[in-house]
Enzyme design. Structure first.
Site, PDB file in Angstrom:
ATOM      1  N   TYR A  40       7.442  -2.869 -23.353  1.00 10.33           N
ATOM      2  CA  TYR A  40       8.799  -2.446 -22.579  1.00 10.33           C
ATOM      3  C   TYR A  40       9.635  -3.492 -22.433  1.00 10.33           C
ATOM      4  CZ  TYR A  40      10.613  -0.469 -18.099  1.00 10.33           C
ATOM      5  OH  TYR A  40      11.485  -0.003 -17.133  1.00 10.33           O
ATOM      6  N   ASP A  41       9.219  -4.605 -22.071  1.00 11.37           N
ATOM      7  CA  ASP A  41      10.146  -5.911 -21.833  1.00 11.37           C
ATOM      8  C   ASP A  41      10.981  -5.853 -23.151  1.00 11.37           C
ATOM      9  OD1 ASP A  41       8.982  -6.125 -19.137  1.00 11.37           O
ATOM     10  OD2 ASP A  41       7.794  -7.715 -19.873  1.00 11.37           O
ATOM     11  N   LEU A  87       5.458  13.680  12.954  1.00  9.26           N
ATOM     12  CA  LEU A  87       4.452  14.715  12.840  1.00  9.26           C
ATOM     13  C   LEU A  87       3.549  14.419  14.270  1.00  9.26           C
ATOM     14  CD1 LEU A  87       3.289  14.363   9.307  1.00  9.26           C
ATOM     15  CD2 LEU A  87       4.254  16.495  10.281  1.00  9.26           C
ATOM     16  N   GLU A 118      -2.720  16.367   2.321  1.00  8.70           N
ATOM     17  CA  GLU A 118      -2.175  15.215   1.691  1.00  8.70           C
ATOM     18  C   GLU A 118      -2.382  13.956   2.509  1.00  8.70           C
ATOM     19  OE1 GLU A 118       2.226  16.076   1.572  1.00  8.70           O
ATOM     20  OE2 GLU A 118       1.857  17.756   0.743  1.00  8.70           O
ATOM     21  N   LYS A 120      -1.518  10.492   4.075  1.00  6.44           N
ATOM     22  CA  LYS A 120      -0.495  10.132   5.054  1.00  6.44           C
ATOM     23  C   LYS A 120      -0.496   8.689   4.447  1.00  6.44           C
ATOM     24  CE  LYS A 120       1.430   9.949   9.635  1.00  6.44           C
ATOM     25  NZ  LYS A 120       1.777   8.515   9.803  1.00  6.44           N
ATOM     26  N   ASP A 122       0.940   4.934   4.447  1.00  8.93           N
ATOM     27  CA  ASP A 122       1.570   4.180   5.321  1.00  8.93           C
ATOM     28  C   ASP A 122       2.626   3.221   4.758  1.00  8.93           C
ATOM     29  OD1 ASP A 122       1.584   2.861   7.864  1.00  8.93           O
ATOM     30  OD2 ASP A 122      -0.160   1.660   7.596  1.00  8.93           O
ATOM     31  N   TYR A 230       7.392  14.000  -1.172  1.00 10.02           N
ATOM     32  CA  TYR A 230       6.299  14.886  -0.503  1.00 10.02           C
ATOM     33  C   TYR A 230       6.925  16.038   0.275  1.00 10.02           C
ATOM     34  CZ  TYR A 230       6.791  11.605   3.442  1.00 10.02           C
ATOM     35  OH  TYR A 230       7.008  10.519   4.270  1.00 10.02           O
ATOM     36  N   LYS A 294      -0.318  20.486   5.896  1.00  8.80           N
ATOM     37  CA  LYS A 294       0.952  21.297   6.093  1.00  8.80           C
ATOM     38  C   LYS A 294       0.275  22.893   5.409  1.00  8.80           C
ATOM     39  CE  LYS A 294       3.675  17.282   4.183  1.00  8.80           C
ATOM     40  NZ  LYS A 294       4.405  16.897   3.225  1.00  8.80           N
ATOM     41  N   LYS A 318      -5.317  11.645  11.777  1.00  7.83           N
ATOM     42  CA  LYS A 318      -5.676  10.291  11.788  1.00  7.83           C
ATOM     43  C   LYS A 318      -6.950   9.934  11.192  1.00  7.83           C
ATOM     44  CE  LYS A 318      -1.827   8.181  13.366  1.00  7.83           C
ATOM     45  NZ  LYS A 318      -0.914   7.216  12.637  1.00  7.83           N
ATOM     46  N   CYS A 412      -5.921 -27.946  30.473  1.00 12.71           N
ATOM     47  CA  CYS A 412      -5.047 -27.563  29.157  1.00 12.71           C
ATOM     48  C   CYS A 412      -5.337 -28.075  28.040  1.00 12.71           C
ATOM     49  CB  CYS A 412      -3.558 -27.403  29.692  1.00 12.71           C
ATOM     50  SG  CYS A 412      -2.490 -26.998  28.411  1.00 12.71           S
ATOM     51  N   CYS A 415      -2.032 -30.040  27.309  1.00 12.59           N
ATOM     52  CA  CYS A 415      -1.422 -31.415  28.191  1.00 12.59           C
ATOM     53  C   CYS A 415      -2.499 -31.957  29.144  1.00 12.59           C
ATOM     54  CB  CYS A 415      -0.085 -30.746  28.722  1.00 12.59           C
ATOM     55  SG  CYS A 415      -0.426 -29.564  30.043  1.00 12.59           S
ATOM     56  N   CYS A 430      -1.675 -22.464  32.768  1.00  7.26           N
ATOM     57  CA  CYS A 430      -1.195 -23.835  32.689  1.00  7.26           C
ATOM     58  C   CYS A 430      -0.248 -23.978  33.496  1.00  7.26           C
ATOM     59  CB  CYS A 430      -1.419 -24.527  31.478  1.00  7.26           C
ATOM     60  SG  CYS A 430      -0.286 -26.312  31.297  1.00  7.26           S
ATOM     61  N   CYS A 435       4.667 -28.652  29.800  1.00 11.22           N
ATOM     62  CA  CYS A 435       3.442 -28.704  28.648  1.00 11.22           C
ATOM     63  C   CYS A 435       4.304 -28.576  27.359  1.00 11.22           C
ATOM     64  CB  CYS A 435       2.657 -27.470  29.133  1.00 11.22           C
ATOM     65  SG  CYS A 435       1.473 -27.155  27.736  1.00 11.22           S
TER      66      CYS A 435
HETATM   67  S1  IVH Z   1       5.759  15.090   5.782  1.00  6.83           S
HETATM   68  C1  IVH Z   1       7.727  17.905   8.391  1.00  6.83           C
HETATM   69  N1  IVH Z   1       3.821  14.203   4.351  1.00  6.83           N
HETATM   70  O1  IVH Z   1       4.573  10.321   8.104  1.00  6.83           O
HETATM   71  C2  IVH Z   1       6.845  16.945   7.859  1.00  6.83           C
HETATM   72  N2  IVH Z   1       5.078  12.876   5.817  1.00  6.83           N
HETATM   73  O2  IVH Z   1       4.993  10.858  11.361  1.00  6.83           O
HETATM   74  C3  IVH Z   1       7.608  15.674   7.272  1.00  6.83           C
HETATM   75  N3  IVH Z   1       4.232  10.341   6.042  1.00  6.83           N
HETATM   76  O3  IVH Z   1       7.577   9.729   9.056  1.00  6.83           O
HETATM   77  C4  IVH Z   1       6.971  14.404   6.980  1.00  6.83           C
HETATM   78  N4  IVH Z   1       2.762  10.676   4.110  1.00  6.83           N
HETATM   79  O4  IVH Z   1       7.175   9.225   6.740  1.00  6.83           O
HETATM   80  C5  IVH Z   1       4.773  13.861   5.224  1.00  6.83           C
HETATM   81  N5  IVH Z   1       2.402  13.206   2.576  1.00  6.83           N
HETATM   82  C6  IVH Z   1       2.921  12.996   3.746  1.00  6.83           C
HETATM   83  C7  IVH Z   1       3.319  11.771   4.439  1.00  6.83           C
HETATM   84  C8  IVH Z   1       4.188  11.899   5.469  1.00  6.83           C
HETATM   85  C9  IVH Z   1       3.284   9.849   5.218  1.00  6.83           C
HETATM   86  C10 IVH Z   1       5.003   9.892   7.062  1.00  6.83           C
HETATM   87  C11 IVH Z   1       6.460  10.207   6.880  1.00  6.83           C
HETATM   88  C12 IVH Z   1       6.868  10.543   8.423  1.00  6.83           C
HETATM   89  C13 IVH Z   1       5.520  10.311   9.353  1.00  6.83           C
HETATM   90  C14 IVH Z   1       5.168  11.502  10.169  1.00  6.83           C
END
Ligand code: IVH
Length: 670
Positions: A40-41, A87, A118, A120, A122, A230, A294, A318, A412, A415, A430, A435
């Protein structure tokens, strides 16, 4: 003199561009690379060389053109075509099933119980807009309505195509997704940064957020940031029946989607998939903090609709906080900027939720008492999201008899002043204003990001300046001279000039940031904003009376007293005076202008249905108004919900206009 590009060169350049685009697609989207990194490089270098030799072949869409040559001056606001909502959260199966139940009335048949489950991710949300298949803008979420235009930086992310693949692309499409960094890439970056003595990041999310907000696109370009698409933010020239089809289309356009996403039938299958992902959490290459569920069918999504800030048709389930067992090796005590002395657990290093944990907070003496810890104990610790790990409990049944008691200091550690406990408070303090630990902490806070943001002035530099006698407090910073700085160990003319330039910029930072920097007890980021907006200038805040302070919404006795006490203190006044002599003039903060409630004082009373109290207050502020807690002659408008009592009566007596929540939302443009 013009020269014509040889045909074979032109062909080769086009071929190289295609090969590189294809390689990016195979690598990021299909996760099935066909080239080695070296291959690739080599192609990439060949293309750069040819384009350098033949500027006639310049093409802004070439894979080599991802980084612009200029540094941006700031980010333009970008209004999203439709709100980027967040969400609602649930934390256990029962709450999840409640969420499902609350949607039952929208169902037309049991077949509609189909969900996209899906991870979530981070990371940092990012919206991409493509017109006729070409990337035109990328923006962060911001407040959901208006984000920051970070297109130049997004272009440097190789998993984001500059042009959608395929012949069948929609005329216009807004694609939403997440920028993230793989755990292994993140650790490798931090290791290298540490070795080079450069800045490291606390977690992948901060790393990605910081990188996207760099004005110089070469920085994000050099960092391992990736993207998953997503959600659909809007489309013209195509239509979809369900989330599955949307994700499928994204992939066909050449956008990576989350490989662990699944379409499942029925609620039990969602719970099973959730459990699988919890189990897989450590093995998945990126950080996930839960699962997004969803409703798959878009017609059903449509029927379910949106609340103000979140869709009814999706929910975030969560993951539980992560816990681990380890040993308490020692306890040390540190003195903060306010003089509070806090115990901190020194632990046998343990890997937890993506990081090695060596320290945990023990908060205060009451917490120590509650935990009944001994040094040498086996302890259970917890780490949830970004927060500092904490010790949950000791396991006294595991004691060997070699444990020893924790000794609470009576002097402390910085000091040697005798420590005391405030009446009725849990903090050990303190009381020595001179200090050195407090002064260092205070100055480092003054210079920190959320305050005056004086880059290059961290705890190390502060300690050095104090030790060398160049400063005694924050005001002295603004009287520093280049020669004195340049002569310090490890400094030189360049670093001295840099710091002076930083200080110069700090002289006129907005008033709220300045107030945060002063470190007035009870005045955090939010409190400072409220004060700055209400009084506008530093002199305004200084002159505020207790009544005026208490009239502000969210300002209580403690904050009001603390502000009055701080400004009433002679040495603080003297310090402000010396700051002013040193050219410090915080920029006045005006309430946002042009809003529906510009210059108005509103009082909210009774129950609100659409918005939470906090959301309503923020909306008032965002529209240029002020939310006050009591009705007086100075009130302009009262928003009354069901159950409003004395405030409503008072408003009627004073003949102040009263509206309901629906009217409030209408005026605010919602
Ligand atoms: S859908 C209407 N799907 O989570 C639905 N969000 O609090 C809109 N996030 O700000 C979001 N993974 O940045 C969706 N698979 C996923 C996600 C996702 C992470 C984040 C997104 C959003 C926050 C929702």
């Amino acid at each position: 003199m013009t020269r014509s590009v040889p045909d074979e060169t032109r062909t080769r350049v086009l071929e190289l561009r295609d090969l590189i685009r294809e390689a990016d697609y195979r690598y990021y989207v299909l996760d099935d690379p066909t080239l080695t990194d070296t291959q690739y490089d080599e192609l990439y270098r060949e293309l750069v060389a040819l384009e350098g030799e033949w500027p006639e072949l310049h093409d802004p869409e070439s894979p080599t053109q991802r980084v612009p040559g200029v540094v941006a001056e700031g980010f333009e606001p970008f209004e999203h075509p439709s709100p980027m909502v967040s969400l609602d959260n649930v934390t256990d199966e029962e709450q999840f099933r409640d969420w499902v139940g609350s949607g039952d009335r929208y169902l037309r048949s049991e077949d509609e119980r189909r969900y996209s489950v899906e991870p979530k991710i981070d990371g940092i949300g990012l919206e991409l807009i493509y017109e006729e298949g070409v990337l035109v803008t990328a923006s962060t979420r911001g407040d959901g309505l208006v984000g920051e235009n970070v297109t130049a930086n997004a272009r440097t992310i190789r998993s984001i195509p500059q042009r959608l693949r395929g012949d069948d692309v929609p005329a216009w499409i807004a694609i939403r997704g997440e920028c993230y960094c793989r755990k292994e890439d993140f650790f490798a970056f931090n290791r290298a940064a540490e070795e080079a003595g450069e800045r490291t990041f606390a977690n992948p999310r901060n790393f990605v957020g910081g990188s996207l907000r760099m004005l110089d696109s070469r920085i994000p370009a050099s960092r391992p940031i990736r993207y998953f698409a997503y959600a659909l933010g809007g489309v013209r020239g195509a239509s979809f029946d369900n989330q599955d089809a949307i994700l499928e289309a994204f992939r066909s356009y050449g956008l990576p989607t989350i490989p662990e996403a699944r379409i499942v039938d029925g609620v039990d299958a969602v719970a099973t998939r959730y459990a699988e992902l919890v189990e897989a959490r450590d093995d998945v290459p990126y950080e996930m903090d839960g699962v997004v569920v969803k409703v798959d069918d878009l017609a059903l999504q449509e029927r379910m609709g949106m609340r103000t800030r979140s869709p009814v048709w999706a929910v975030a389930w969560k993951f539980p906080a992560q816990r681990a067992l380890t040993r308490l090796n020692d306890v040390d005590w540190s003195v903060g900027r306010t003089g509070v002395v806090t115990p901190r657990a020194i632990l046998e290093p343990v890997f937890l939720a993506g990081v090695t944990v060596q320290h945990a907070t023990l908060h205060n003496l009451d917490e120590l008492e509650r935990l009944q810890l001994q040094i040498g104990d086996e302890v259970e610790i917890e780490r949830a999201g970004d927060v500092i790990p904490k010790v949950l409990r000791a396991l006294p049944e595991q004691r060997s008899g070699d444990e020893r008691d924790i000794v609470v200091p009576d002097r402390c550690p910085a000091c040697d002043t005798e420590l005391h406990r405030d009446e009725g408070k849990v903090a050990l303090r303190c009381g020595n204003f001179a200090c050195p630990a407090q002064i260092t902490g205070h100055l480092a806070h003054f210079a920190s990001r959320g305050a005056l943001d004086i880059r290059g002035l961290g705890e190390k530099q502060v300690t050095q300046l104090l030790r060398e006698g160049l400063i005694k407090d924050a005001a002295d910073l603004f009287h520093l001279e280049e020669d004195a700085l340049a002569g310090l160990e490890r400094w030189g003319p360049k670093s001295a000039q840099n710091l002076l330039a930083q200080l110069d910029a700090a002289r006129t930072r907005p008033l709220d940031r300045f107030l945060v920097g002063l470190g007035i007890r009870e005045v955090g980021e939010r409190g400072a904003k409220i004060l700055a907006r209400a009084f506008g200038t530093l002199d305004g805040v200084r002159a505020a009376t207790k009544e005026e302070l208490l009239e502000l919404d969210e300002v209580g006795e403690a904050l009001a007293d603390s502000v009055l006490e701080w400004f009433g203190e002679e040495r603080n006044e003297a310090m402000l005076e010396r700051m002013a002599q040193g050219g410090v003039a915080p920029a006045a903060v005006a309430a946002p202008s042009g809003g529906a409630f510009e210059g108005l004082t509103l009082v909210l009373t009774g129950k609100l249905e659409e918005l939470s109290r906090d959301e309503a207050k923020r909306l008032v502020e965002a529209q240029g108004g002020r939310a006050a807690s009591s009705v007086s002659k100075r009130t302009d408008l009262v928003v009354a919900g069901p159950g409003a009592g004395s405030k409503l009566k008072k408003a009627e007596e004073l003949e102040i206009e009263v509206i309901d929540e629906a009217e409030f939302l209408r005026r605010a443009g919602r």
